[in-house]
Design an enzyme around this catalytic site. Structure first.
Site, PDB file in Angstrom:
ATOM      1  N   GLU A 105       0.830  -1.219   0.000  1.00 22.54           N
ATOM      2  CA  GLU A 105       0.000   0.000   0.000  1.00 22.54           C
ATOM      3  C   GLU A 105       0.856   1.258   0.000  1.00 22.54           C
ATOM      4  O   GLU A 105       0.383   2.362  -0.249  1.00 22.54           O
ATOM      5  CB  GLU A 105      -0.932   0.007   1.232  1.00 22.54           C
ATOM      6  CG  GLU A 105      -1.901  -1.156   1.272  1.00 22.54           C
ATOM      7  CD  GLU A 105      -2.597  -1.351  -0.091  1.00 22.54           C
ATOM      8  OE1 GLU A 105      -2.464  -2.448  -0.674  1.00 22.54           O
ATOM      9  OE2 GLU A 105      -3.193  -0.357  -0.585  1.00 22.54           O
ATOM     10  N   ARG A 134      20.390   9.755 -20.241  1.00 20.31           N
ATOM     11  CA  ARG A 134      20.662  10.449 -21.506  1.00 20.31           C
ATOM     12  C   ARG A 134      21.257  11.831 -21.292  1.00 20.31           C
ATOM     13  O   ARG A 134      21.810  12.430 -22.209  1.00 20.31           O
ATOM     14  CB  ARG A 134      19.381  10.544 -22.330  1.00 20.31           C
ATOM     15  CG  ARG A 134      18.762   9.171 -22.632  1.00 20.31           C
ATOM     16  CD  ARG A 134      17.486   9.270 -23.425  1.00 20.31           C
ATOM     17  NE  ARG A 134      17.785   9.508 -24.834  1.00 20.31           N
ATOM     18  CZ  ARG A 134      17.784  10.697 -25.395  1.00 20.31           C
ATOM     19  NH1 ARG A 134      17.463  11.750 -24.675  1.00 20.31           N
ATOM     20  NH2 ARG A 134      18.056  10.853 -26.671  1.00 20.31           N
TER      21      ARG A 134
END
Ligand code: 4FV
Length: 258
Positions: free
Chosen positions: A114, A152
């Protein structure tokens, strides 16, 4: 750059590191990723990492102790950033990826069940990160997304850094259409300008396509942008020509690229 990932499913990351640009970044030593099993920071023979929620209710909650111990054992120095991946977090985007890529060490905590005991986000982490408004079964896919996107921005990871600067979102616009062989496919051709060899005309066409696509599909991005004058003129001519059609039901742009 070093990324440490804390998870109860370390094996999930093997595939992620196995190929592509991230694999090459790891091999080139431009990126270092360490995956830590949260259970290694428990002291009971059941290696318990979760427990029932106070106040009752469904499901289980990740306990604070193993998470605190893991982060305190892994954290190198004060410059290290610690983030919990959760739907309550700041929305992860390109700008955030760029910022995180300049951190010396980034520690990512993957929730499960949860969620994680609230005291983790109250006093252990620098913030929470969300990759989108939906509930995942665990933070692992989000950690994958974050590491992939920020990799990147690490200099040398992507062939030419110029291609990162040309990225969608790096400039705040959607990318222009890309074409490759065959020139004719199922009756669909390729815009003539791309065979002109005139790179100024090709760049202008690509800029126009990025603006047109962004105006049609993500006008919210344009609101955030400080456009240069020539882009503003380009946008006015697009609007005047009514080239920015409403996206069709699949969010696709209608009409042809001139
Ligand atoms: C999530 C997201 C996400 C919430 C409960 C893991 C799950 C479970 N993480 N962006 N969206 N996490 O749904 O980052 O613990």
């Amino acid at each position: 750059m070093r990324v440490d990932i804390i998870t109860i499913f370390p094996e999930m990351f093997a595939a992620f590191f196995s190929g592509g640009i991230v694999r090459r970044a790891l091999d080139k030593g431009l990126l270092e990723v360490c995956v830590h099993n949260l259970r290694d920071y428990t002291h009971d023979r059941h290696k318990q990492v979760d427990d029932r929620p106070f106040g009752g209710g469904e499901g289980m909650v990740l306990k604070p102790e193993p998470v605190f111990e893991a982060v305190e054992a892994i954290k190198k120095d004060g410059a290290s950033l610690v983030y919990l991946l959760s739907p309550q977090g700041q929305r992860f985007d390109s700008a955030m990826g760029q910022r995180l890529a300049s951190a010396g060490q980034l520690i990512l905590i993957c929730g499960r069940y949860e969620g994680v005991d609230e005291r983790v986000s109250r006093s252990l982490v620098d913030g929470e990160l969300s990759i989108g408004d939906y509930v995942l079964t665990g933070g692992e896919p989000a950690a994958w997304v974050v590491v992939d996107a920020l990799s990147r921005f690490i200099p040398g990871v992507v062939g030419k850094d110029s291609s990162v600067r040309r990225d969608s979102f790096f400039q705040g616009l959607l990318d222009y259409p890309h074409y490759t062989r065959p020139r004719l496919f199922r009756g669909m051709g390729v815009p003539q300008v791309l065979f002109s060899g005139n790179h100024a005309k090709i760049d202008a066409w690509r800029r126009r396509q990025s603006l047109q696509k962004t105006l049609t599909l993500r006008p919210d991005l344009l609101e955030k942008l400080e456009l240069a004058d020539d882009d503003k003129e380009l946008l006015e001519s697009i609007i005047k020509k009514g080239k920015h059609h409403e996206p069709d039901s699949n969010g696709r742009k209608q009409g042809t690229e001139d």
